[in-house]
Scaffold this motif. Structure first.
Motif: not given
Length: 185
Positions: A12, A16, A38-39, A41
């Protein structure tokens, strides 16, 4: 495609985040073709026309990538900081998992890492094997390849190290495994 590091938690703030920063620089009509998730990524392109997955592939579970199934066929896989793996088995398991999902042509499988100081480390041995294999391109990069990006202070420190600690310089700045640096054999 896939961007992967040994630790999922470090993605992250690294790969990313770099993608996110570069996407934000694009013209709005191009930027709007991508959705950042984000969840877990990932970056998805509109109309399901492509996804970049961000995955961890290290740790004690060498089979963690086996159940991975992408939405589309893979055209690239990038494994970063590979030297951080405890053994080559994680690399081979990830490679086997991902190659089942390759597109039929022009797939790029990129393994990146910094050579550990010990010549006998599995990563250094892997690189030596790849150098002798026509299916692999091994690119050795040193600080000299990025001189325009190095500030004067760092350049001065690199050059001082070259003369004060030559073995450390060879490993740390030239990427040449030179010994154990305190390791017990």
């Amino acid at each position: 495609g896939i961007f992967s590091r040994v630790s999922y938690g470090s993605l992250a703030d690294s790969s990313y985040a770099e993608f996110e920063n570069e996407l934000d620089k694009l013209p709005t009509d191009i930027r709007n073709q991508f959705t950042l998730k984000k969840s877990p990524l990932r970056i998805e392109r509109v109309n399901n026309s492509g996804t970049v997955y961000f995955m961890g592939y290290g740790g004690s579970n060498t089979s963690r990538t086996k159940s991975f199934t992408p939405t589309n066929k893979l055209s690239f896989v990038v494994l970063e900081e590979t030297q951080e793996l405890k053994s080559r088995e994680n690399l081979e398991q990830a490679r086997a998992s991902f190659q089942r999902h390759y597109s039929l042509e022009h797939v790029k499988f990129i393994v990146m890492g910094n050579p550990p100081p010990q010549k006998s480390h599995w990563f250094n041995q892997f690189i030596l094997e790849c150098k002798d294999d026509a299916d692999w391109d091994v690119i050795h990069i040193t600080w000299k390849d990025i001189v325009p990006l190095i500030n004067d202070y760092d350049l001065k420190e690199i050059l001082k190290t070259k003369y004060k600690r030559p073995a450390f310089y060879d490993w740390f700045y030239e990427g040449i495994p030179t010994g154990g640096f305190g390791s017990v054999y």
